[in-house]
Enzyme design. Structure first.
Site, PDB file in Angstrom:
ATOM      1  N   LYS A  20      57.203   0.219  13.930  1.00 44.53           N
ATOM      2  CA  LYS A  20      55.896   1.319  14.408  1.00 44.53           C
ATOM      3  C   LYS A  20      55.229   1.659  13.383  1.00 44.53           C
ATOM      4  O   LYS A  20      55.603   2.880  12.525  1.00 44.53           O
ATOM      5  CB  LYS A  20      56.727   2.320  15.231  1.00 44.53           C
ATOM      6  CG  LYS A  20      55.584   3.148  16.347  1.00 44.53           C
ATOM      7  CD  LYS A  20      54.405   4.022  15.802  1.00 44.53           C
ATOM      8  CE  LYS A  20      54.832   5.057  15.060  1.00 44.53           C
ATOM      9  NZ  LYS A  20      53.674   5.675  14.320  1.00 44.53           N
ATOM     10  N   GLU A  26      64.440   8.624   5.332  1.00 45.26           N
ATOM     11  CA  GLU A  26      63.833   8.901   3.945  1.00 45.26           C
ATOM     12  C   GLU A  26      62.881   9.688   3.828  1.00 45.26           C
ATOM     13  O   GLU A  26      61.783   9.422   4.434  1.00 45.26           O
ATOM     14  CB  GLU A  26      63.228   7.532   3.495  1.00 45.26           C
ATOM     15  CG  GLU A  26      64.386   6.348   3.060  1.00 45.26           C
ATOM     16  CD  GLU A  26      64.795   6.361   1.668  1.00 45.26           C
ATOM     17  OE1 GLU A  26      65.593   5.398   1.485  1.00 45.26           O
ATOM     18  OE2 GLU A  26      64.192   6.882   0.887  1.00 45.26           O
ATOM     19  N   CYS A  78      56.906  10.331  -2.333  1.00 45.01           N
ATOM     20  CA  CYS A  78      58.136  11.165  -1.921  1.00 45.01           C
ATOM     21  C   CYS A  78      58.692  11.684  -3.261  1.00 45.01           C
ATOM     22  O   CYS A  78      59.247  12.711  -3.317  1.00 45.01           O
ATOM     23  CB  CYS A  78      59.036  10.371  -1.060  1.00 45.01           C
ATOM     24  SG  CYS A  78      59.647   8.697  -1.503  1.00 45.01           S
ATOM     25  N   GLU A 114      56.703  20.752  -0.225  1.00 42.25           N
ATOM     26  CA  GLU A 114      56.208  19.504  -0.665  1.00 42.25           C
ATOM     27  C   GLU A 114      54.623  19.404  -0.509  1.00 42.25           C
ATOM     28  O   GLU A 114      54.435  19.427   0.705  1.00 42.25           O
ATOM     29  CB  GLU A 114      57.079  18.409  -0.004  1.00 42.25           C
ATOM     30  CG  GLU A 114      56.577  17.062  -0.403  1.00 42.25           C
ATOM     31  CD  GLU A 114      57.128  15.872   0.415  1.00 42.25           C
ATOM     32  OE1 GLU A 114      57.208  16.100   1.695  1.00 42.25           O
ATOM     33  OE2 GLU A 114      57.612  14.794  -0.252  1.00 42.25           O
TER      34      GLU A 114
HETATM   35  P1  NAD Z   1      55.155  11.586   9.196  1.00 40.33           P
HETATM   36  O1  NAD Z   1      56.651  11.922   9.542  1.00 40.33           O
HETATM   37  O2  NAD Z   1      54.107  12.376  10.138  1.00 40.33           O
HETATM   38  O3  NAD Z   1      55.093   9.969   9.749  1.00 40.33           O
HETATM   39  C1  NAD Z   1      55.895   8.845   9.359  1.00 40.33           C
HETATM   40  C2  NAD Z   1      56.062   8.078  10.323  1.00 40.33           C
HETATM   41  O4  NAD Z   1      56.638   8.589  11.666  1.00 40.33           O
HETATM   42  C3  NAD Z   1      54.776   7.762  11.190  1.00 40.33           C
HETATM   43  O5  NAD Z   1      54.929   6.212  11.609  1.00 40.33           O
HETATM   44  C4  NAD Z   1      54.576   8.341  12.167  1.00 40.33           C
HETATM   45  O6  NAD Z   1      53.887   8.015  13.399  1.00 40.33           O
HETATM   46  C5  NAD Z   1      56.030   8.528  12.699  1.00 40.33           C
HETATM   47  N1  NAD Z   1      56.534   9.859  13.522  1.00 40.33           N
HETATM   48  C6  NAD Z   1      56.072  11.141  13.208  1.00 40.33           C
HETATM   49  N2  NAD Z   1      56.510  11.940  14.402  1.00 40.33           N
HETATM   50  C7  NAD Z   1      57.476  11.291  14.864  1.00 40.33           C
HETATM   51  C8  NAD Z   1      58.348  11.546  15.770  1.00 40.33           C
HETATM   52  N3  NAD Z   1      58.582  12.929  16.422  1.00 40.33           N
HETATM   53  N4  NAD Z   1      58.948  10.565  16.453  1.00 40.33           N
HETATM   54  C9  NAD Z   1      58.868   9.255  16.132  1.00 40.33           C
HETATM   55  N5  NAD Z   1      58.318   8.959  14.938  1.00 40.33           N
HETATM   56  C10 NAD Z   1      57.573   9.950  14.488  1.00 40.33           C
HETATM   57  O7  NAD Z   1      54.854  11.608   7.865  1.00 40.33           O
HETATM   58  P2  NAD Z   1      53.708  11.074   7.124  1.00 40.33           P
HETATM   59  O8  NAD Z   1      53.122  12.337   6.977  1.00 40.33           O
HETATM   60  O9  NAD Z   1      53.262   9.998   7.682  1.00 40.33           O
HETATM   61  O10 NAD Z   1      54.256  10.795   5.604  1.00 40.33           O
HETATM   62  C11 NAD Z   1      54.385  11.695   4.808  1.00 40.33           C
HETATM   63  C12 NAD Z   1      55.853  12.117   4.551  1.00 40.33           C
HETATM   64  O11 NAD Z   1      56.887  11.189   4.434  1.00 40.33           O
HETATM   65  C13 NAD Z   1      56.068  12.960   3.344  1.00 40.33           C
HETATM   66  O12 NAD Z   1      57.041  14.058   3.618  1.00 40.33           O
HETATM   67  C14 NAD Z   1      56.894  12.076   2.360  1.00 40.33           C
HETATM   68  O13 NAD Z   1      57.838  12.634   1.579  1.00 40.33           O
HETATM   69  C15 NAD Z   1      57.922  11.193   3.288  1.00 40.33           C
HETATM   70  N6  NAD Z   1      57.972   9.683   2.718  1.00 40.33           N
HETATM   71  C16 NAD Z   1      59.165   9.896   2.032  1.00 40.33           C
HETATM   72  C17 NAD Z   1      59.403   8.375   1.564  1.00 40.33           C
HETATM   73  C18 NAD Z   1      60.956   8.142   0.992  1.00 40.33           C
HETATM   74  O14 NAD Z   1      60.894   7.083   0.675  1.00 40.33           O
HETATM   75  N7  NAD Z   1      61.731   8.963   0.897  1.00 40.33           N
HETATM   76  C19 NAD Z   1      58.437   7.525   1.332  1.00 40.33           C
HETATM   77  C20 NAD Z   1      57.114   8.076   1.807  1.00 40.33           C
HETATM   78  C21 NAD Z   1      57.067   9.101   2.561  1.00 40.33           C
END
Ligand code: NAD
Length: 418
Positions: free
Chosen positions: A173, A249, A283, A382
């Protein structure tokens, strides 16, 4: 004419029955560039069932054969890097140079795990001569991969490599903001690389509906999510109820520490790169810079000069591109007022620094705040944008204490004479 994306299920694109379209935007212009369905629960179910049906034959392939397919997928990415890069540039707003580098990284992940296919083994455990005790590694079955928008293809491949290498089948997804490159990889892996239909499926839609349905599906046996702490927390509840393992992550507020015996020029360049990469939407971005007080002013001066030379915008030679989503663009700007209110000093960038060629694109300047203390909002939240907080310290003990005083734990760096 907008591209219309569909789910990719069992080796085919399938038009969605959802009546709800999500708009995918091009951050470089702020314009719509594609439509994607916010899929139904039945469509999540169809993806999972396709993956479930494919798992028997995929897991019974010899590991070396699975490895060969992963190598072919990596080779396909390398020899078709530009079409993949074009999608990532369009949907993420990354600068011209960056997607080819990340597609190379995605291929590296697949190659790494292709190589590991041949060295999967269990262990013999000696608990006495009358027993034969050993472990055998077995696939989970269907794995759900939920990926973010900041590096869509490399994040997908980082999860896909180990899942496929160990005989699992996958439903991905992708982020609703950047689905294009993941769909393309799934379809082309099936068409050109010998990945059997059903082994990699892609379902489109928003996280709380489609991602959550994937995590809650009874045939999904393991989930990996890269994303926000909020999303990680939400799906943890579902996974805990189902007693399935979860790999998360999440975010970071990573400190880089510069001591007074460091090579100041090298440390300044490294600190700028650490926050400028992907416009800080990383991240492990080095978003807190801890500098020993005796060289604090000199360091801030160097950072200011270097920041001026960082090209931000849509032009081909830009080092830094756009912010990937409008919500993120607005969220980052909201932190400028919080920094002011807390008493941080704006060194460069900030709310009034807009360039003519940015048009309606979601660009932000590289922004540096000095005189930040670790209790200020910009040092704790963050921001996930190109905003650097420079914090002074006096002793090594104090630096380590400040570095560790964060709600996150991810990366850290240190500049010290060697
Ligand atoms: P997000 O959590 O909104 O989205 C990430 C993914 O999760 C998307 O596909 C989204 O549709 C899905 N998602 C969101 N809410 C969900 C739920 N309730 N149930 C299931 N799936 C859900 O995050 P974002 O805003 O897209 O990404 C930014 C965040 O991701 C930042 O906080 C960043 O630090 C983190 N990030 C971490 C890493 C790592 O390797 N640690 C890498 C990239 C991004």
């Amino acid at each position: 004419m907008l591209t219309r994306y569909s789910n990719y299920i069992n080796g085919q694109y399938r038009a969605s029955e959802s009546h709800e379209d999500l708009t995918v935007f091009a951050p470089a212009t702020g314009d719509a560039c594609a439509l994607a369905p916010n899929s139904t629960e039945d469509e999540v179910d169809a993806c999972v069932r396709a993956a479930h049906a494919a798992k028997e034959s995929w897991s019974s392939l010899r590991p070396i054969e699975r490895g060969r397919i992963l190598y072919r997928m990596a080779a396909h990415l390398r020899s078709n890097a530009e079409p993949f890069a074009e999608i990532e540039r369009r949907e993420t707003g990354k600068p011209f140079w960056q997607p080819p580098m990340e597609i190379g990284l995605a291929a590296n992940y697949l190659e790494l795990y292709a190589g590991l296919c041949n060295i999967q083994h269990g262990e013999h455990i000696d608990i006495g001569p009358q027993y034969h005790c050993h472990t055998i590694r077995e696939p989970f079955g269907v794995v759900g991969l939920i990926t973010p928008w900041n590096s869509p293809l490399s994040q997908l491949c980082r999860g896909l490599g180990p899942a496929l290498a160990t005989g699992n089948t996958v439903v991905c997804k992708p982020s609703e903001f950047t689905p294009g490159s993941s769909l393309k990889l799934a379809a082309e892996a099936t068409e050109f690389c010998g990945l059997p239909p059903g082994v990699l499926n892609v379902v489109l839609g928003v996280g709380p509906r489609v991602g959550a349905a994937l995590v809650g599906h009874p045939l999904v046996r393991k989930v990996a999510l890269t994303g926000s702490v909020r999303a990680g927390r939400e799906i943890s509840h579902i996974a805990a109820d189902r007693l399935i393992p979860l790999t998360l992550e999440l975010g970071g507020k990573s400190p880089n520490i510069v001591f007074d015996d460091a090579d100041l020029d090298a440390a300044a360049v490294g600190s700028i790169n650490a926050i400028a990469l992907n416009a800080g939407q990383v991240c492990f971005a080095g978003s807190r810079l801890l500098v020993q007080r005796s060289l604090y002013d000199a360091m801030v001066g160097k950072l200011r000069d270097l920041a001026k030379s960082v090209v931000v915008g849509p032009q081909q030679d830009a080092m830094v591109g756009a912010i990937a989503t409008r919500a993120q663009y607005e969220r980052i700007q909201a932190t400028f007022a919080l920094a002011d209110a807390d008493g941080a000093r704006l060194v460069c960038g900030g709310p009034c620094d807009r360039r003519e060629n940015w048009g309606n694109g979601w660009y932000l300047p590289l922004t540096i705040y000095s005189h930040v203390t670790n209790d200020m909002t910009i040092a704790r939240q963050e921001i996930f944008g190109p905003v650097l907080s420079v914090i002074a310290f006096d002793s090594e003990e104090q630096a380590v204490a400040i570095a560790n005083d964060t709600d996150y734990g991810l990366a850290a760096g240190c500049g010290h004479a060697i």
